[in-house]
Write a protein that holds these residues in place. Structure first.
Motif, mmCIF file in Angstrom:
data_model
loop_
_atom_site.group_PDB
_atom_site.id
_atom_site.type_symbol
_atom_site.label_atom_id
_atom_site.label_comp_id
_atom_site.label_asym_id
_atom_site.label_seq_id
_atom_site.Cartn_x
_atom_site.Cartn_y
_atom_site.Cartn_z
ATOM 1 N N THR A 1 0.838 -1.200 0.000
ATOM 2 C CA THR A 1 0.000 0.000 0.000
ATOM 3 C C THR A 1 0.873 1.250 0.000
ATOM 4 O OG1 THR A 1 -0.076 0.137 2.406
ATOM 5 C CG2 THR A 1 -1.740 -1.247 1.323
ATOM 6 N N GLU A 2 0.203 2.368 -0.061
ATOM 7 C CA GLU A 2 0.904 3.659 -0.050
ATOM 8 C C GLU A 2 1.693 3.851 1.237
ATOM 9 O OE1 GLU A 2 -0.221 8.391 -0.758
ATOM 10 O OE2 GLU A 2 -1.782 6.854 -0.669
ATOM 11 N N GLU B 1 0.088 -5.822 1.249
ATOM 12 C CA GLU B 1 -1.352 -6.042 1.143
ATOM 13 C C GLU B 1 -1.657 -7.422 0.571
ATOM 14 O OE1 GLU B 1 -4.970 -3.176 -0.284
ATOM 15 O OE2 GLU B 1 -3.388 -3.525 -1.752
ATOM 16 N N SER C 1 -4.340 3.942 -8.266
ATOM 17 C CA SER C 1 -5.717 3.543 -7.962
ATOM 18 C C SER C 1 -6.528 3.459 -9.239
ATOM 19 C CB SER C 1 -6.364 4.538 -6.990
ATOM 20 O OG SER C 1 -6.296 5.860 -7.516
ATOM 21 N N SER D 1 -0.738 4.619 -5.632
ATOM 22 C CA SER D 1 -1.420 4.127 -4.439
ATOM 23 C C SER D 1 -0.651 2.994 -3.772
ATOM 24 C CB SER D 1 -2.826 3.642 -4.821
ATOM 25 O OG SER D 1 -2.746 2.572 -5.754
ATOM 26 N N GLY D 2 0.456 2.630 -4.356
ATOM 27 C CA GLY D 2 1.274 1.552 -3.811
ATOM 28 C C GLY D 2 2.269 1.075 -4.856
#
Length: 535
Positions: free
Chosen positions: A275-276, A281, A339, A347-348
């Motif tokens: 993730t950011e 995740e 995203s 976003s990651g």
């Protein structure tokens, strides 16, 4: 020598100390230019000088001559053992020459009884790098000695009148015809057999060296091509999965896409989505998430996360050991995930830990590892992969010592667990990311065929000397038989002049001598008869 002025020649003849120095300096000058065969192995011709000196100088002066001749070899080889082996050789030959031995047979006896065992002992106790080709070194020493000693004998034959004029400390050699012929046959046979064999073996050595370098180049090109393709393929794969994941928001679908990609690219040991905030995740295989403990879910401190998030570009890390995913050396390839494809900030990230052990698979497919060893290093010369037989520690610094010499500019030595300073023929190339491919062939492998040639040469020389001995005896019988017949005929003292002709094939010189002796014999008998009549 024939061009030396009469005054200088007279001075040399009368002063044997100066003569020893003269021959020693001549030998040293010739030994400045040894004929290189391999690393620290060379043929020397300058030792001919002290073999010549042994024919007319006493042992102490012959030893002095040898020590002077060997001085350049000390700087060439970097060790003083030549003073011992060659000094003993000079002293031994001169001692046996004083006892009526020929220098060639004395030298052959020295190397069989003293020289070869002493050379082997010195290599075993002092030169670890040479132990892998000890047989080659020992055979080379003996063959080299026969070469320069037979050359000395030929020079003694050729310039016999000059050497006879030198005031000698050695007694004159008085030998039977068979022994004299044996000495002559041995000298000429040994010189030409060894000379021809050395020319052939040197040509073979050059051919073999070219073939081995070609093998190394082929291996380098193969591993380089595979390595570049391997890295490019997996970098492109990370970019593709990052693009797909940016269009997927559902975690279940993302997991499916990640697992599918992982199955398509098994070169990745693991793959993950963070993730950011740097928290893992999703991962592939799924079992990894179950093995992680608290504190291992965060990759926020990893360069592959920081660079991909800040620079928003594909990132390839330096080689490192995996954390929580095993202890294999890996390289992390990461790319930002958005995203949606229109977002400006990621976003990651998605990351794949590329298994560098795959180089070993390509290494083993490419060639027989018994012949060629492969080492892959990163831009900092840390070992990413090395052939199993080398037993080098992964991610250790790759260091080697340059052992290049005139005839081989790509010789190195490595410090391995099994031996100090193992010698290798080395060729290097570079991948597009500045990683290096090192292809190696053991130096002792390249010497093995030459060693076999020298063994054959040694056996051939032995057979040649035995054959020469047989023919020398036969020729001696053939030459002495008419002389014995002549002596028997003349000793009968026939007054009628009715001497028989020589019933054997005879050189015309002996026939002429026989005729002259018959005339002289008849004249002598006539004179004796006249004196008896007068009395």
């Amino acid at each position: 020598m024939a061009n030396i002025s009469p005054k200088a020649s007279s001075f040399l003849h009368s002063n044997q100390y100066v003569l020893a120095l003269f021959f020693g300096i001549i030998g040293a000058i010739v030994n400045l230019y040894p004929i290189e065969l391999a690393f620290s192995i060379a043929l020397v011709i300058g030792n001919t000088a002290y073999i010549l000196a042994a024919s007319f100088l006493r042992p102490g002066l012959t030893l002095l001559c040898a020590l002077i001749s060997v001085i350049p070899l000390y700087f060439y080889w970097g060790h003083p053992f030549g003073f011992l082996t060659f000094g003993l050789e000079a002293w031994f030959i001169s001692m046996l020459r004083a006892r009526g031995w020929y220098v060639l047979t004395a030298d052959l006896l020295y190397w069989l009884l003293i020289g070869m065992p002493l050379t082997a002992l010195l290599i075993l106790s002092n030169m670890e790098f040479a132990q892998s080709f000890m047989l080659f070194s020992v055979l080379k020493q003996a063959i080299n000695a026969m070469l320069y000693t037979s050359l000395a004998c030929i020079l003694l034959f050729t310039f016999n009148d000059y050497f006879q004029s030198i005031k000698s400390s050695q007694p004159p050699l008085v030998k039977s015809l068979p022994k004299w012929l044996l000495y002559s046959f041995w000298s000429i046979s040994a010189f030409f057999v060894i000379s021809v064999s050395l020319v052939l073996s040197t040509n073979f050595s050059e051919f073999q060296k070219a073939q081995l370098e070609k093998e190394l180049e082929i291996n380098n090109n193969y591993i380089t091509h595979i390595g570049n393709s391997y890295l490019n393929e997996h970098q492109q794969a990370i970019e593709n999965i990052a693009y797909q994941l940016s269009n997927i928001s559902d975690l279940t679908e993302r997991q499916k896409a990640l697992s599918k990609f992982h199955n398509l690219y098994p070169g990745f040991l693991t793959m993950l989505i963070a993730t950011e905030q740097g928290e893992i995740e999703l991962a592939s295989p799924n079992s990894i998430m179950e093995k992680l403990v608290i504190g291992q879910f965060s990759v926020v401190d990893r360069p592959y996360f920081i660079y991909a998030m800040e620079e928003q570009k594909l990132f390839v890390s330096d080689v490192f050991l995996g954390r929580a995913f095993g202890n294999d050396p890996i390289v992390a390839i990461s790319a930002p995930v958005y995203s949606n494809n229109g977002a400006k900030a990621p976003s990651g990230i998605v990351e794949g830990s590329l298994n560098l052990g795959k180089f070993g698979l390509y290494d083993k497919i490419g060639h027989d590892e018994k012949l060629i060893k492969t080492i892959v290093t990163d831009q900092n010369d840390r070992i990413i992969y090395s052939s199993d037989s080398l037993q080098l520690e992964t991610l250790s610094q790759f260091t080697y010592e340059d052992r290049s010499y005139k005839n081989s500019s790509n010789l190195i030595s490595l410090k391995l667990e099994e031996s100090e300073g193992e010698m290798f023929i080395h060729k290097q190339t570079q991948l597009m990311n500045n990683w290096k491919i090192h292809s190696l062939i053991e130096h002792k492998f390249s010497l093995k065929n030459i060693e076999d040639l020298y063994l054959v040469m040694f056996l051939t020389l032995f057979v040649t000397l035995l054959t020469a001995s047989f023919f020398a005896k036969r020729f001696a019988i053939h030459l002495s038989r008419p002389l014995r017949f002549v002596m028997d005929e003349l000793s009968k003292g026939k007054e009628t002049g009715d001497f028989r002709d020589v019933p054997y094939e005879t050189p015309k010189e002996i026939q002429k001598l026989y005729q002259e002796l018959k005339v002289n014999r008849l004249a002598l008998l006539k004179n004796q008869k006249e004196l008896q009549n007068q009395v």
